[in-house]
Scaffold this motif. Sequence first.
Motif, short mmCIF file in Angstrom:
data_model
loop_
_atom_site.label_atom_id
_atom_site.label_comp_id
_atom_site.label_asym_id
_atom_site.label_seq_id
_atom_site.Cartn_x
_atom_site.Cartn_y
_atom_site.Cartn_z
N UNK A 31 0.81 -1.22 0.00
CA UNK A 31 0.00 0.00 0.00
C UNK A 31 0.83 1.26 0.00
N UNK A 32 2.12 1.14 0.22
CA UNK A 32 2.97 2.33 0.28
C UNK A 32 3.53 2.65 -1.10
N UNK A 33 4.79 2.40 -1.35
CA UNK A 33 5.38 2.88 -2.59
C UNK A 33 5.44 1.84 -3.69
N UNK A 34 5.13 0.61 -3.44
CA UNK A 34 5.23 -0.42 -4.46
C UNK A 34 4.12 -0.34 -5.50
N UNK A 35 3.03 0.33 -5.22
CA UNK A 35 1.95 0.44 -6.18
C UNK A 35 1.80 1.87 -6.70
N UNK A 36 2.74 2.73 -6.41
CA UNK A 36 2.64 4.11 -6.86
C UNK A 36 3.14 4.28 -8.29
N UNK A 37 3.97 3.42 -8.75
CA UNK A 37 4.49 3.53 -10.10
C UNK A 37 5.92 3.06 -10.19
N UNK A 38 6.40 3.01 -11.41
CA UNK A 38 7.77 2.58 -11.63
C UNK A 38 8.28 3.19 -12.93
N UNK A 39 9.57 3.09 -13.13
CA UNK A 39 10.20 3.59 -14.35
C UNK A 39 10.88 2.42 -15.05
N UNK A 40 10.33 1.99 -16.19
CA UNK A 40 10.94 0.84 -16.87
C UNK A 40 12.29 1.20 -17.47
N UNK A 41 13.16 0.21 -17.53
CA UNK A 41 14.48 0.39 -18.13
C UNK A 41 14.34 0.56 -19.63
N UNK A 42 15.16 1.45 -20.21
CA UNK A 42 15.07 1.77 -21.64
C UNK A 42 16.44 1.67 -22.29
N UNK A 95 8.76 -7.31 -4.02
CA UNK A 95 9.88 -6.62 -4.66
C UNK A 95 9.57 -6.16 -6.07
N UNK A 96 8.55 -6.73 -6.69
CA UNK A 96 8.14 -6.27 -8.02
C UNK A 96 7.45 -4.92 -7.87
N UNK A 97 7.64 -4.08 -8.87
CA UNK A 97 7.04 -2.76 -8.84
C UNK A 97 5.75 -2.76 -9.66
N UNK A 98 4.75 -2.07 -9.16
CA UNK A 98 3.44 -2.01 -9.80
C UNK A 98 3.01 -0.55 -9.90
N UNK A 99 2.01 -0.32 -10.72
CA UNK A 99 1.46 1.01 -10.86
C UNK A 99 1.64 1.54 -12.26
N UNK A 100 1.49 2.85 -12.38
CA UNK A 100 1.57 3.51 -13.68
C UNK A 100 3.01 3.91 -13.99
#
Length: 144
Positions: A31-42, A95-100
């Motif tokens: 509920x904290x930062x793991x579902x706020x979003x992530x930045x995919x590697x490019x 440990x996986x990142x979720x969100x927009x």
Amino acid sequence: MTTVKQQPVLQGRAPQTFSSLLDTFFQDTVNNRRVQGFTPAVDLWETEKSYEVELALPGLKKENINVEFEEGVLRISGERPFNKENQGQKFLRVENLYGKFRRAFQLPDHVDATAIEAQFENGILRISVPKVEEKVVKHQISVK
């Protein structure tokens, strides 16, 4: 043989005290930062005929990805939803990142926006942006 010291992934975020370690452990929840979003590697590179972009998006479906080009900017956005059903489960670690996510790249003027192609396969989004001849802004004409 030479050994190379590996830098920790969370460098700069390591807690300074045992108390702050416990605070981090209990605050680092789904509920904290793991579902706020992530930045995919490019990975982005240029060839003679195009600009190529690859994004690592494991676990996403192509329906959750949006690619658009407007006014010289290539925008890629989407969402990795957190779909773990909570049937009395208590997550101890996520440990996986979720969100927009959203990435944008300013491209040069000499691209063919109508011929941009995007393909998503095995968690990798590949985008090819073809080049066109550069527009001549100034050209010296010799007098005969």
